[in-house]
Design a protein around this motif. Structure first.
Motif, mmCIF file in Angstrom:
data_model
loop_
_atom_site.group_PDB
_atom_site.id
_atom_site.type_symbol
_atom_site.label_atom_id
_atom_site.label_comp_id
_atom_site.label_asym_id
_atom_site.label_seq_id
_atom_site.Cartn_x
_atom_site.Cartn_y
_atom_site.Cartn_z
ATOM 1 N N UNK A 17 0.829 -1.211 0.000
ATOM 2 C CA UNK A 17 0.000 0.000 0.000
ATOM 3 C C UNK A 17 0.863 1.261 0.000
ATOM 4 N N UNK A 18 1.946 1.247 0.788
ATOM 5 C CA UNK A 18 2.824 2.415 0.851
ATOM 6 C C UNK A 18 3.560 2.627 -0.465
ATOM 7 N N UNK A 19 4.014 1.535 -1.057
ATOM 8 C CA UNK A 19 4.705 1.616 -2.341
ATOM 9 C C UNK A 19 3.779 2.189 -3.415
ATOM 10 N N UNK A 20 2.566 1.662 -3.453
ATOM 11 C CA UNK A 20 1.598 2.125 -4.445
ATOM 12 C C UNK A 20 1.274 3.605 -4.244
ATOM 13 N N UNK A 21 1.055 3.991 -2.990
ATOM 14 C CA UNK A 21 0.728 5.389 -2.701
ATOM 15 C C UNK A 21 1.873 6.317 -3.093
ATOM 16 N N UNK A 22 3.100 5.926 -2.747
ATOM 17 C CA UNK A 22 4.247 6.779 -3.075
ATOM 18 C C UNK A 22 4.419 6.939 -4.581
#
Length: 315
Positions: A17-22
């Motif tokens: 989720x963090x990778x996608x958001x970034x």
């Protein structure tokens, strides 16, 4: 978002989720920065062009200050993007990578693609646009320097045999184009006379480099073309890599790999051509520069050797 949609939600790692958001936020950020560059340059180019044409100062100092300000703002945008890329993309990649998601990890492909896709968006698109806008800003002072140079030559031909000795009045031939005030000896009475070149002649040393660049622009463009070819091929290879990764048909995957290998060969040829093209351009530019202002030959030869040692050609 490319590779993200190929995985089922229940199989995604916790950091997904963090990778996608970034990545999504980074792409939006780049869009904003590109729009900011466009707005800045579209507003500045007409003003710079008009100022250069109508500036009574032969050294164009006001124009130079304004142009430097615009280029400075472009550099600030580049630095800001570089900082965000470092902090939000590379640092996150390193953090997850160091936590154990390395090349043999089943989810490493997700992490590696995150870094590559963000890097491609940054290097292959943002930096290319930045370079294009920088070129357009520099082109606001474009003029036919060949005409200016020919005017200097015509002026020299007109005055070279009309200078006379202040002491005895004998004619003194001005043997070359002088760029600064110079003492010349009278062949009749040996009196030293001060010869002051015209403003037009004095300006020659200030536009000689730009004229040399104009004369060798096609060689510089060849470098740019090779760089763009390398970028385009890299992008094609990356797209094929993704296809190969998720292709279940081995025969089709082999075809993709064959295409990728062919692109890699072309890309390497483009990379290998860059040092050769760079040296050709650099030597040709300095050869023209020396023709225009031969008095600076030794200095320019030293400068050329320094430029030849640089990683990329100095425009």
């Amino acid at each position: 978002m490319g590779f993200f949609s190929s995985k089922k939600e229940d199989k995604l790692p916790e950091w997904y989720a963090q990778v996608k958001e970034n990545q999504e936020r980074f792409f939006v950020f780049l869009d904003k920065m590109e729009n900011k560059m466009m707005e800045l340059c579209e507003a500045s180019i007409p003003e710079l062009t008009e100022l250069y044409k109508n500036d009574p100062d032969i050294f164009h100092r006001e124009y130079g200050r304004l142009k430097a300000g615009v280029l400075g703002q472009l550099e600030q945008i580049r630095e800001k993007v570089d900082d965000v890329h470092e902090e939000k993309i590379l640092d996150l990649y390193s953090e997850i990578n160091h936590s154990g998601v390395r090349a043999t990890h089943p989810h490493y492909g997700l992490l590696n693609d995150f870094r590559n896709q963000c890097g491609d968006r940054y290097r292959q698109q943002f930096e290319v646009k930045l370079e294009e806008w920088t070129d357009k800003i520099n082109e606001t002072s474009a003029e036919d320097l060949e005409i200016k140079y020919q005017n200097v030559l015509k002026e020299y031909d007109a005055i070279k045999d009309k200078f006379t000795c202040k002491q005895c009045g004998s004619p003194i031939t001005i043997e070359k184009i002088f760029l600064i005030e110079t003492f010349v000896n009278c062949p009749s009475c040996n009196t030293q006379n001060t010869f002051s070149p015209s403003t037009q002649a004095q300006m020659l040393q200030h536009f000689a480099q730009d004229l040399a660049r104009q004369r060798t622009a096609s060689l510089y463009q060849a470098i740019r073309n090779a760089e763009q070819k390398e970028r385009d091929l890299y992008q094609k290879m990356h797209e094929l890599k993704l296809k190969i990764t998720f292709e279940k048909d081995k025969k089709l995957a082999a075809q993709y790999q064959q295409q990728r290998d062919a692109f890699e060969k072309e890309r390497q040829e483009a990379i290998d051509s860059l040092p050769v093209l760079s040296e050709q351009y650099t030597r040709a530019k300095y050869a023209e520069w020396i023709k225009i202002v031969p008095d600076f030959k030794e200095h320019l030869l030293t400068r050329m050797e320094n430029d030849l040692g640089a990683v990329s050609p100095r425009w």
